[in-house]
Scaffold this motif. Sequence first.
Motif, PDB file in Angstrom:
ATOM      1  N   VAL A 183      -0.184   7.845  -2.848  1.00 42.73           N
ATOM      2  CA  VAL A 183       0.029   8.601  -4.093  1.00 42.73           C
ATOM      3  C   VAL A 183      -0.743   9.897  -3.961  1.00 42.73           C
ATOM      4  O   VAL A 183      -1.498  10.050  -3.000  1.00 42.73           O
ATOM      5  N   ARG A 195       0.879  -1.176   0.000  1.00 43.31           N
ATOM      6  CA  ARG A 195       0.000   0.000   0.000  1.00 43.31           C
ATOM      7  C   ARG A 195       0.905   1.212   0.000  1.00 43.31           C
ATOM      8  O   ARG A 195       1.751   1.366   0.884  1.00 43.31           O
ATOM      9  N   GLU A 235      -5.799   2.272  -7.781  1.00 40.41           N
ATOM     10  CA  GLU A 235      -5.634   3.461  -6.966  1.00 40.41           C
ATOM     11  C   GLU A 235      -7.010   3.859  -6.430  1.00 40.41           C
ATOM     12  O   GLU A 235      -8.012   3.719  -7.136  1.00 40.41           O
ATOM     13  N   GLN A 292      -3.721  -4.359  -9.145  1.00 43.63           N
ATOM     14  CA  GLN A 292      -3.281  -3.028  -8.736  1.00 43.63           C
ATOM     15  C   GLN A 292      -4.388  -2.025  -9.003  1.00 43.63           C
ATOM     16  O   GLN A 292      -5.103  -2.126  -9.998  1.00 43.63           O
ATOM     17  N   TYR A 325      -4.307   6.521  -2.460  1.00 41.18           N
ATOM     18  CA  TYR A 325      -3.338   5.464  -2.234  1.00 41.18           C
ATOM     19  C   TYR A 325      -3.351   4.525  -3.406  1.00 41.18           C
ATOM     20  O   TYR A 325      -4.334   4.446  -4.136  1.00 41.18           O
ATOM     21  N   ARG A 326      -2.271   3.785  -3.559  1.00 44.70           N
ATOM     22  CA  ARG A 326      -2.233   2.753  -4.574  1.00 44.70           C
ATOM     23  C   ARG A 326      -1.986   1.439  -3.874  1.00 44.70           C
ATOM     24  O   ARG A 326      -1.126   1.332  -3.002  1.00 44.70           O
ATOM     25  N   ASP A 372      -9.327   6.069  -3.055  1.00 45.99           N
ATOM     26  CA  ASP A 372      -9.350   7.244  -2.185  1.00 45.99           C
ATOM     27  C   ASP A 372     -10.477   7.039  -1.158  1.00 45.99           C
ATOM     28  O   ASP A 372     -11.580   6.614  -1.513  1.00 45.99           O
TER      29      ASP A 372
END
Lengths: 447, 233
Positions: A117, A114, A143, A141, A121-122, A145
Amino acid sequence: MDRAGNSKKGPAGPTLFRQIAIRLAAFTLLFALLDVAIVVFTYSSQPESLAQELLTLEASKAANGTTLAPDLLAGPPGAEHWSARYIEPEVDGPATAPHRASTTPGVLMDWTRRERVAGGYRISGVRSVIQEGQQRWLFMQFEGDGIRPYVPVIVNEIVQHVLLPLIPLSLLLLLFNIFAVRQVLRPLKRAEAEVDALDPDNGLLRLSVAPEPREVNTLVRAVNRALTRLDETMAILRGFTANAAHELRTPLSIMQLSLDKLPPSQLRAELQADTQHMTRLVDQMLDLAQADAMAGEPDTPVDLADIGRDIVAAMAPKVFEAHRDLRFECIGDTRALGHGEAIYRIYRNLIDNALSHAPGTTPIEVTAGPGPQISVRDHGTGIADEDMPHIFERFWRKDRRKTDGAGLGLGIVQRLAQAHGGAITVENPPGGGALFRVTFAAAPSDR
Amino acid sequence: MRLLLVEDNTRLAGLIREGLDRQGFAVDWCETVAGAAHALKINEYDLLLLDLGLPDGEGLDLVRGLRRRQDMMPILILTARGGLDDRVLGLDAGADDYLVKPFQIPELAARCRALLRRPGASLGTELNVGNVMLHSAERSVAVAGLAIEATPREVDLLECLLRRAGHVVAKPALESALYSMDAEVTPNALEACMSRLRKRLSAAGADVQIRTVHGVGYALFAPVTVYDATANG
């Protein structure tokens, strides 16, 4: 007697079972909410493990959908840049994946990362997936929020760890509740039946004490204590009637002796009659007090003929004075179980009744037997059909103006007979008059 | 005839004393058990009239005390307690008779006389009801002052009835008074004797009445009965 709360079928409140069930349900709900709160709190304070669970959940979708291509996976809600693909351990692994030694050479480890970004987060990671019996490795994978991507995970956690264990538990508790409540209430049901059967006129007022549960035990004992106090009060009341009647006799003596000193006149004769009436009332009050005080069926053997001879001898002068004849007859074995004093009073009231209700100079016949019964017969007009239902009622008199009694005599006889477990019957026998018969329990023959 | 009356109600005691006085009895009066015990020590009495509930104790205790000391003085209990059990209790304690309040003076006087006439008691020799007179020592009977013929058994029978005048005397009591244990009693012997006695009395113009209480016994009544009906209770 049918006032609210007094009748047997009163407005019943919720049963104990229902009360417990409702409380149990409310408690379960509260517990579930608390559990949810704990789950939400735990995961939101540990984003790492939340991310881990999220990827595992997504990977399990791929495992369930057997032919599902990884790019068909939608990813968590609100995820951006979602990508998912299978990787071969020896072909390519993400450069960033930490390689660790594993038991099977060439097999990748599950891992999660984790990273922060810009704007969220990614999360990226690998999960092993069994598809069509074959182990594969899925790289994911995205991204995101805020909390939104985690919602499916949290819901899944709640279902897995809160609802699934709680539902069977609640059902089990409900079943246990039914069983336990039934079990616990059984002594209460018994006590209820006993309370319903309580009769202040008969026997000792007590409930049988159940050893358990303690709550019922203490309740029953408290009720018994209250009944003891009630008994005492009733004894005082009965004692009062008897004492009052006794105490009235001395002033009555004074009245009677004082009246006798007055010069003869119409008024004196009337007052003398009144005094006699009062004396009779006092006697009957005592009879009633005695009848009400008799507890339980007596078990003393008595000879009905002996008592009959006593009372006939005692009452003969009074009957002769009224220019009537009083006869006694004994037929066969006349032993019975009874209370001598009470039987004496039964005879006396029946003879008094015959004396005041049969007219003229007709004879009165008293019989003991055959067997445990007595009868008193007069040769008056008998008892009219419409009067039959009333003659044993207390204070009932056929003609309230005419007779001098209080209408207690036959009621007393009935009460005394009942206290003996016996019965009184009346009939108009052939040849006229009325025949009162009282039956008792037979005395056990002494063999 | 000197009587001791133990009664704690002043008015009732006054009325009883006055009434018995007119019937020819001399009555001393005290209110308590202690007073009665004291009076009995000082004076000789022919009869004790005793109320049961007294301020300083139970009248029955006085009865038991007298009987323990072998004092066979006749005792008549006057009481408000009229139950059969009370009566049995009183007689068991050693009282001779039991009169329930309220009563009338003639009844009380008759009971007193009956007690005083008992064998060994003060009124031993002459039994008089109506115009019938029985001399118990001489075994003679007179009606309206004229002696009549009667067999010894008839005299015995009449004596039994006169002693309990106004009350029913049970057949077994009469039979045991008439016949000794070994004598054979035929079922009709008593009836036959009674019938002869009745004939003799009515032939002589007696005003007493001998009534049969079928199944129980016989009772002799004075010409005008004044028995208080309620006293039976």
